[in-house]
Design an enzyme around this catalytic site. Structure first.
Site, PDB file in Angstrom:
ATOM      1  N   GLU A  21       0.747  -1.335  -0.225  1.00 40.34           N
ATOM      2  CA  GLU A  21      -0.306   0.356   0.386  1.00 40.34           C
ATOM      3  C   GLU A  21       0.865   1.233  -0.172  1.00 40.34           C
ATOM      4  O   GLU A  21       1.925   1.306   0.812  1.00 40.34           O
ATOM      5  CB  GLU A  21      -0.193   0.219   0.964  1.00 40.34           C
ATOM      6  CG  GLU A  21      -2.046   1.353   1.578  1.00 40.34           C
ATOM      7  CD  GLU A  21      -2.986   0.786   2.250  1.00 40.34           C
ATOM      8  OE1 GLU A  21      -3.180  -0.295   2.909  1.00 40.34           O
ATOM      9  OE2 GLU A  21      -3.008   2.222   3.176  1.00 40.34           O
ATOM     10  N   GLU A  71      -2.630  11.263   3.177  1.00 38.16           N
ATOM     11  CA  GLU A  71      -3.761  11.024   3.819  1.00 38.16           C
ATOM     12  C   GLU A  71      -3.798  12.614   5.171  1.00 38.16           C
ATOM     13  O   GLU A  71      -2.909  12.640   5.231  1.00 38.16           O
ATOM     14  CB  GLU A  71      -3.538   9.113   4.598  1.00 38.16           C
ATOM     15  CG  GLU A  71      -3.835   8.582   4.371  1.00 38.16           C
ATOM     16  CD  GLU A  71      -3.384   7.620   5.391  1.00 38.16           C
ATOM     17  OE1 GLU A  71      -4.750   7.104   5.527  1.00 38.16           O
ATOM     18  OE2 GLU A  71      -1.945   6.990   5.475  1.00 38.16           O
TER      19      GLU A  71
END
Length: 295
Positions: free
Chosen positions: A168, A173
């Protein structure tokens, strides 16, 4: 959206190779790398120092209320917490994901009449799966306690290869209680969840990233991933950083855009959180760097 931003393709800035030497800091249970000191808007190197070519993009130029292009994007749906005890139900409704007619995709998190939450999570799985290059998006994030926007990627072998072995790459974010900060992280074998290898970038003026569009990118090559915000490098990871665990990032990945509500990391909405909250995406682009990169 300011039309001058999307009316041309800008040549990306070169990244600084020296970022690999950045100091490592303690960041809770996570390995964190500090951002280099640089004035706002400073160019790290001349554009001519690195050859870049646009090989794919979605500019989100379409009629207001239309769906994101199904040739590029899938909708993932459901309300099962998504592994983080999140609250939202992801839908494929235009109430939660639609073009605005001004060159933006808008993902909207809503609180429904019954008190539940809806939002959208879209992916390019099995449609557009880059391998290396610069992966870049111009995004105006939402705001508020318990709001969790993200632009990220999963290994193209997922779910056949389960997470975290699939890999990932979190390009951006933000958790709403840190409006001035964004994070870039990798998760893989032996470095996942709270042990992800992460770096954080603070707005140079301390302002909220929700106030305007910002460009979030990774420059990705075999054995190297480097993160930047508005052209300023703040984090880099190589196989030497994985503690001897497998490097699973030299393969095709698919892209994801979503806005979560609640979860173990951001916490949950409270009386200060206002709905609806919107994440506007001006574009997503993939560049080949020095001949490396494909979709």
């Amino acid at each position: 959206m300011r039309t001058e931003r999307s009316s041309r393709i800008r040549t990306p800035l070169a990244v600084a190779a020296a970022v690999a030497a950045l100091p490592v800091l303690a960041f809770g249970a996570v390995t964190a790398v500090s951002a280099p000191a640089a004035p706002a808007g400073a160019e790290l190197a001349s554009a001519e120092a690195e050859q870049a070519a646009l090989i794919w993009s979605d500019e989100f130029d379409g009629a207001a209320g239309s769906a994101p292009d199904p040739a590029n994007w899938n909708h993932e749906t459901g309300d099962h917490g998504w592994g983080n005890n999140e609250l939202q139900n992801y839908t494929d409704s235009r109430d939660n994901s639609a073009l605005d007619g001004n060159g933006n995709l808008v993902i909207t998190a809503r609180q429904e009449a019954d008190g539940s939450y809806t939002s959208a999570r879209i992916t390019t799985q099995n449609k557009v799966q880059p391998e290396f290059g610069r992966i870049e998006a111009s995004i105006k994030i939402p705001r508020g306690q318990g709001i969790w926007p993200a632009f990220w990627m999963l290994g193209g072998n997922f779910p056949g290869t389960p997470w975290p072995d699939s890999g990932e790459i979190d390009i951006m974010e933000n958790v709403g209680y840190e409006p001035h900060m964004v994070h870039g992280t990798v998760h893989g074998p032996g470095h996942f969840g709270g042990g992800g290898i992460t770096g954080s970038y603070t707005h140079p003026q301390g302002w909220s990233f929700a106030d305007d569009f910002h460009t979030f990118a990774v420059d990705w090559a075999p054995g190297s991933i480097t993160w930047s915000v508005n052209g300023e490098v703040f984090h880099s990871v190589t196989p030497a950083d994985t503690g001897g665990n497998p490097w699973v990032y030299d393969q095709p990945f698919f892209m994801i855009l979503n806005v979560a509500v609640g979860g173990e990391w951001p916490g949950y909405p409270d009386g200060t959180t206002q709905f609806p909250q919107e994440m506007a995406v001006d574009y997503v682009r993939v560049y080949s760097l020095d001949g490396q990169g494909s979709v």
